[in-house]
Scaffold this active site. Sequence first.
Site, PDB file in Angstrom:
ATOM      1  N   ILE A  66      -4.513  47.393   5.768  1.00 54.01           N
ATOM      2  CA  ILE A  66      -4.083  48.054   4.532  1.00 54.01           C
ATOM      3  C   ILE A  66      -3.559  46.704   3.653  1.00 54.01           C
ATOM      4  O   ILE A  66      -2.865  45.966   4.367  1.00 54.01           O
ATOM      5  CB  ILE A  66      -3.069  49.125   4.684  1.00 54.01           C
ATOM      6  CG1 ILE A  66      -2.549  49.582   3.071  1.00 54.01           C
ATOM      7  CG2 ILE A  66      -2.168  48.777   5.435  1.00 54.01           C
ATOM      8  CD1 ILE A  66      -2.010  50.980   3.342  1.00 54.01           C
ATOM      9  N   SER A  67      -3.903  46.417   2.494  1.00 55.73           N
ATOM     10  CA  SER A  67      -3.511  45.098   1.778  1.00 55.73           C
ATOM     11  C   SER A  67      -2.216  44.970   1.728  1.00 55.73           C
ATOM     12  O   SER A  67      -1.620  46.118   1.372  1.00 55.73           O
ATOM     13  CB  SER A  67      -4.598  44.905   0.803  1.00 55.73           C
ATOM     14  OG  SER A  67      -5.713  45.063   0.980  1.00 55.73           O
ATOM     15  N   GLN A  68      -1.530  44.046   1.217  1.00 55.19           N
ATOM     16  CA  GLN A  68      -0.218  43.846   0.855  1.00 55.19           C
ATOM     17  C   GLN A  68       0.007  44.439  -0.375  1.00 55.19           C
ATOM     18  O   GLN A  68      -0.994  44.338  -1.239  1.00 55.19           O
ATOM     19  CB  GLN A  68      -0.015  42.384   0.723  1.00 55.19           C
ATOM     20  CG  GLN A  68       1.257  41.977   0.188  1.00 55.19           C
ATOM     21  CD  GLN A  68       1.269  40.403  -0.009  1.00 55.19           C
ATOM     22  OE1 GLN A  68       0.157  39.560  -0.019  1.00 55.19           O
ATOM     23  NE2 GLN A  68       2.446  39.883  -0.324  1.00 55.19           N
TER      24      GLN A  68
END
Length: 216
Positions: A66-68
């Site tokens: 899950i992206s930053q």
Amino acid sequence: MARAAEDRHRDRRLAMVRRQIEGRGVCDPRVLEAMRTVPRHRFVARSLAGDAYKDYPLAISAGQTISQPYIVALMAEAAAIGPHDRVLEVGTGSGYGAAVLAELAASVISVERHRKLADAAGRVLAELGYTTATVVCSDGSQGHPPGAPYDAVVVTAAASRIPPALIDQLADGGRLVIPVGPPSFSQNLTLVTRKGDETFSKRFCPVRFVPLVEES
Ligand code: SAH
């Protein structure tokens, strides 16, 4: 008890937006409000919920991430999504990005190649009431022709070149945001705007994403 935990997550989420997102220059008020609203902790494993609002990507299943939070906000701002827009996301992963996009757009189709991830993301989105977001399990490098044209396309996996299908499925005036570059190194976040049959590209930030798998 549950109430206190939700309040704690909310405090962390508001601090995340202030420090990591506004603090780095994202200023679109609708994007900031979406980031304040979506319960990111619901999109990660329970054991990682305490880390959900930290300033880095987290592992989800199938070896994906899950992206930053900042990168999710930056991409949403670059895509300049209006309340009447139809949006395609390529790379559903946890479903978090789809929820943020659903806060901004009229409808979101999000495509994920891993069945397990697609199913889990679809479940969380439904539980949270995101009825305008639809998860489809397929190869997103081909876009999703049944929903085209899209006002915005957001790709959350690294492409060595821009898949032509994604440009074809952009509406006139549509925006594509995609990390472009070699999968094992950093990529350039790139904004492509379509005007009639022409496209205009602008690179705006170095990033690091998992690879976009091109199956066909
Ligand atoms: N937006 C996600 C992060 C996604 S990570 C989130 O908010 O959690 C990138 C995702 O892209 C991975 O889940 C990976 O399986 C998916 N992916 C990679 N290549 C793909 C392809 N060709 N079609 C659809 N999904 C793809």
